[in-house]
Design a protein around this motif. Sequence first.
Motif, PDB file in Angstrom:
ATOM      1  N   ALA A 109       0.850  -1.194   0.000  1.00 39.33           N
ATOM      2  CA  ALA A 109       0.000   0.000   0.000  1.00 39.33           C
ATOM      3  C   ALA A 109       0.881   1.237   0.000  1.00 39.33           C
ATOM      4  N   ALA A 110       0.261   2.391  -0.154  1.00 34.49           N
ATOM      5  CA  ALA A 110       1.029   3.629  -0.317  1.00 34.49           C
ATOM      6  C   ALA A 110       2.057   3.822   0.781  1.00 34.49           C
ATOM      7  N   GLY A 111       1.689   3.564   2.039  1.00 36.32           N
ATOM      8  CA  GLY A 111       2.622   3.787   3.153  1.00 36.32           C
ATOM      9  C   GLY A 111       3.898   2.993   2.972  1.00 36.32           C
ATOM     10  N   PHE A 112       3.747   1.705   2.691  1.00 34.91           N
ATOM     11  CA  PHE A 112       4.925   0.856   2.541  1.00 34.91           C
ATOM     12  C   PHE A 112       5.705   1.214   1.281  1.00 34.91           C
ATOM     13  N   ARG A 113       4.966   1.556   0.220  1.00 34.96           N
ATOM     14  CA  ARG A 113       5.666   1.944  -1.022  1.00 34.96           C
ATOM     15  C   ARG A 113       6.544   3.169  -0.786  1.00 34.96           C
ATOM     16  N   ASP A 114       6.036   4.138   0.004  1.00 35.88           N
ATOM     17  CA  ASP A 114       6.846   5.326   0.318  1.00 35.88           C
ATOM     18  C   ASP A 114       8.125   4.912   1.048  1.00 35.88           C
ATOM     19  N   PHE A 115       7.984   3.967   1.990  1.00 33.10           N
ATOM     20  CA  PHE A 115       9.165   3.483   2.707  1.00 33.10           C
ATOM     21  C   PHE A 115      10.162   2.852   1.734  1.00 33.10           C
ATOM     22  N   THR A 116       9.649   2.043   0.788  1.00 34.67           N
ATOM     23  CA  THR A 116      10.583   1.366  -0.126  1.00 34.67           C
ATOM     24  C   THR A 116      11.305   2.375  -1.013  1.00 34.67           C
ATOM     25  N   ARG A 117      10.617   3.449  -1.377  1.00 33.88           N
ATOM     26  CA  ARG A 117      11.274   4.477  -2.195  1.00 33.88           C
ATOM     27  C   ARG A 117      12.438   5.092  -1.406  1.00 33.88           C
ATOM     28  N   ILE A 118      12.171   5.462  -0.165  1.00 33.74           N
ATOM     29  CA  ILE A 118      13.227   6.084   0.643  1.00 33.74           C
ATOM     30  C   ILE A 118      14.351   5.070   0.897  1.00 33.74           C
ATOM     31  N   ALA A 119      13.964   3.815   1.148  1.00 33.53           N
ATOM     32  CA  ALA A 119      14.964   2.795   1.467  1.00 33.53           C
ATOM     33  C   ALA A 119      15.760   2.352   0.237  1.00 33.53           C
ATOM     34  N   ALA A 120      15.414   2.893  -0.932  1.00 37.18           N
ATOM     35  CA  ALA A 120      16.201   2.605  -2.134  1.00 37.18           C
ATOM     36  C   ALA A 120      17.321   3.631  -2.313  1.00 37.18           C
ATOM     37  N   SER A 121      17.457   4.558  -1.362  1.00 29.95           N
ATOM     38  CA  SER A 121      18.483   5.610  -1.472  1.00 29.95           C
ATOM     39  C   SER A 121      19.887   5.011  -1.432  1.00 29.95           C
ATOM     40  N   ASP A 122      20.830   5.772  -1.958  1.00 33.75           N
ATOM     41  CA  ASP A 122      22.195   5.269  -2.167  1.00 33.75           C
ATOM     42  C   ASP A 122      22.855   4.755  -0.868  1.00 33.75           C
ATOM     43  N   PRO A 123      23.276   3.490  -0.836  1.00 30.05           N
ATOM     44  CA  PRO A 123      23.852   2.907   0.380  1.00 30.05           C
ATOM     45  C   PRO A 123      25.138   3.591   0.841  1.00 30.05           C
ATOM     46  N   THR A 124      25.988   4.032  -0.098  1.00 31.57           N
ATOM     47  CA  THR A 124      27.247   4.690   0.309  1.00 31.57           C
ATOM     48  C   THR A 124      26.944   6.006   1.005  1.00 31.57           C
ATOM     49  N   MET A 125      26.078   6.801   0.357  1.00 32.24           N
ATOM     50  CA  MET A 125      25.754   8.105   0.938  1.00 32.24           C
ATOM     51  C   MET A 125      25.189   7.941   2.351  1.00 32.24           C
ATOM     52  N   TRP A 126      24.254   7.009   2.507  1.00 30.21           N
ATOM     53  CA  TRP A 126      23.576   6.901   3.808  1.00 30.21           C
ATOM     54  C   TRP A 126      24.423   6.205   4.854  1.00 30.21           C
ATOM     55  N   ARG A 127      25.289   5.286   4.443  1.00 31.52           N
ATOM     56  CA  ARG A 127      26.256   4.741   5.403  1.00 31.52           C
ATOM     57  C   ARG A 127      27.088   5.885   5.960  1.00 31.52           C
ATOM     58  N   ASP A 128      27.586   6.753   5.064  1.00 30.84           N
ATOM     59  CA  ASP A 128      28.445   7.857   5.497  1.00 30.84           C
ATOM     60  C   ASP A 128      27.698   8.827   6.425  1.00 30.84           C
ATOM     61  N   VAL A 129      26.415   9.067   6.132  1.00 32.78           N
ATOM     62  CA  VAL A 129      25.637   9.982   6.981  1.00 32.78           C
ATOM     63  C   VAL A 129      25.614   9.454   8.423  1.00 32.78           C
ATOM     64  N   PHE A 130      25.328   8.155   8.599  1.00 27.41           N
ATOM     65  CA  PHE A 130      25.218   7.629   9.970  1.00 27.41           C
ATOM     66  C   PHE A 130      26.585   7.462  10.624  1.00 27.41           C
ATOM     67  N   MET A 131      27.627   7.213   9.822  1.00 27.78           N
ATOM     68  CA  MET A 131      28.971   7.104  10.389  1.00 27.78           C
ATOM     69  C   MET A 131      29.489   8.464  10.857  1.00 27.78           C
ATOM     70  N   THR A 132      28.994   9.545  10.235  1.00 32.46           N
ATOM     71  CA  THR A 132      29.544  10.869  10.543  1.00 32.46           C
ATOM     72  C   THR A 132      28.599  11.736  11.376  1.00 32.46           C
ATOM     73  N   ASN A 133      27.338  11.349  11.521  1.00 30.82           N
ATOM     74  CA  ASN A 133      26.434  12.137  12.374  1.00 30.82           C
ATOM     75  C   ASN A 133      25.937  11.266  13.527  1.00 30.82           C
ATOM     76  N   LYS A 134      26.890  10.592  14.159  1.00 35.89           N
ATOM     77  CA  LYS A 134      26.587   9.607  15.194  1.00 35.89           C
ATOM     78  C   LYS A 134      25.824  10.209  16.369  1.00 35.89           C
ATOM     79  N   ASP A 135      26.372  11.292  16.949  1.00 35.90           N
ATOM     80  CA  ASP A 135      25.800  11.819  18.197  1.00 35.90           C
ATOM     81  C   ASP A 135      24.354  12.247  18.004  1.00 35.90           C
ATOM     82  N   ALA A 136      24.107  13.061  16.956  1.00 37.29           N
ATOM     83  CA  ALA A 136      22.748  13.586  16.764  1.00 37.29           C
ATOM     84  C   ALA A 136      21.779  12.457  16.411  1.00 37.29           C
ATOM     85  N   THR A 137      22.190  11.522  15.566  1.00 36.78           N
ATOM     86  CA  THR A 137      21.246  10.466  15.179  1.00 36.78           C
ATOM     87  C   THR A 137      20.957   9.542  16.366  1.00 36.78           C
ATOM     88  N   LEU A 138      21.971   9.270  17.200  1.00 35.85           N
ATOM     89  CA  LEU A 138      21.702   8.404  18.366  1.00 35.85           C
ATOM     90  C   LEU A 138      20.780   9.107  19.354  1.00 35.85           C
TER      91      LEU A 138
END
Length: 303
Positions: A218-247
């Motif tokens: 359904a639309a809700g899950f489809r929206d999640f899949t779209r976001i979760a298709a984002s580039d793995p390198t970019m998003w790995r780097d985001v969480f590796m470098t914005n640790k304090d705020a994201t935690l």
Amino acid sequence: MSIIYDRVALIGLGLIAGSMAWAMKRNGVAGTISGFAQSQASRDVTRDLGFCDIVCDSALDAVKDADLIVLAVPVGAIGAVMKDIAKGLKPGATVIDVGSVKRDVFNAVMPHLPSDVHFVGTHPMAGTEHSGPKSGFAELFDNRWCLIVPDKADPQVVARVEEYWHALGSMTDQMDIDHHDRVCAVVSHIPHLIAYTMVGVADDLRKVTDSEVIKYSAAGFRDFTRIAASDPTMWRDVFMTNKDATLEILGRFTEELFALQRAIRKGDGDHLFDYFTRTRAVRRGIIEAGQDTDAPNFGRSKT
Ligand code: NAP
């Protein structure tokens, strides 16, 4: 529109750099655009697409004589790129990044920045789940916010950088480094993590549900899949470098989730109703502020 920078160098030729180049061409913002990406494949595609006037085979060649240098690579690569290009920068030039995290970027850039070159952090609050040189489009930044993080930069240099983003179609706001990282953890980083998690859970359950997750999505899950298709390198780097705020924000999210879980278990419908009423108002506020990603003009959904 008039030229803001005579020569602009794009390091990294993906979604953000490609969109910048198309917007610069559409609005006549730069005299000449040079570009460099690490792979031959991305450089060849860029040559074919034609959004750069010159595609170079080294970052040093690309930044030669540039007035503005845009670091449009994943956050984890910014320090190494800055180190590579430092000796080729023109005195008086301005370097900006477009990374999704700022404290780590400042820490990575500043040790390599020549004393006669300026640096301003910038972050366009616009994107899609697509990546690479083919994914860019001129309208990406239209009516979207770009966060400007000047730190100690010369106010005149910062004003010109803001003028540049306005010329690309964006609105700008200035922010302090750590405040930027906290705000982005709330509005972008944690929502991505939640989408990655939800799609991962659905994938784990796929055997149990016999692919019904995909079939009836359904639309809700489809929206999640779209976001979760984002580039793995970019998003790995985001969480590796914005640790304090994201935690920190993840901790708050978990508390709220437990509260909702308890309300469901206890049959506390009033709690759920009040909560959902409050969150609905947030959505209305976003639409009223013209930041609805599905609104006309935006063409494609944003992350
Ligand atoms: P992208 O489409 O994946 O493009 C990244 C580009 O960087 C590619 O051209 C890649 O080259 C190049 N690259 C990677 N490592 C490099 C290196 N060491 N030296 C030179 N080039 C290198 O990524 P993007 O979406 O444009 O993201 C770029 C930046 O914008 C990131 O810092 C990201 O955090 C930020 N940002 C992204 C979004 C979004 O929604 N996508 C939104 C706002 C800000 P190859 O193709 O040859 O590998």
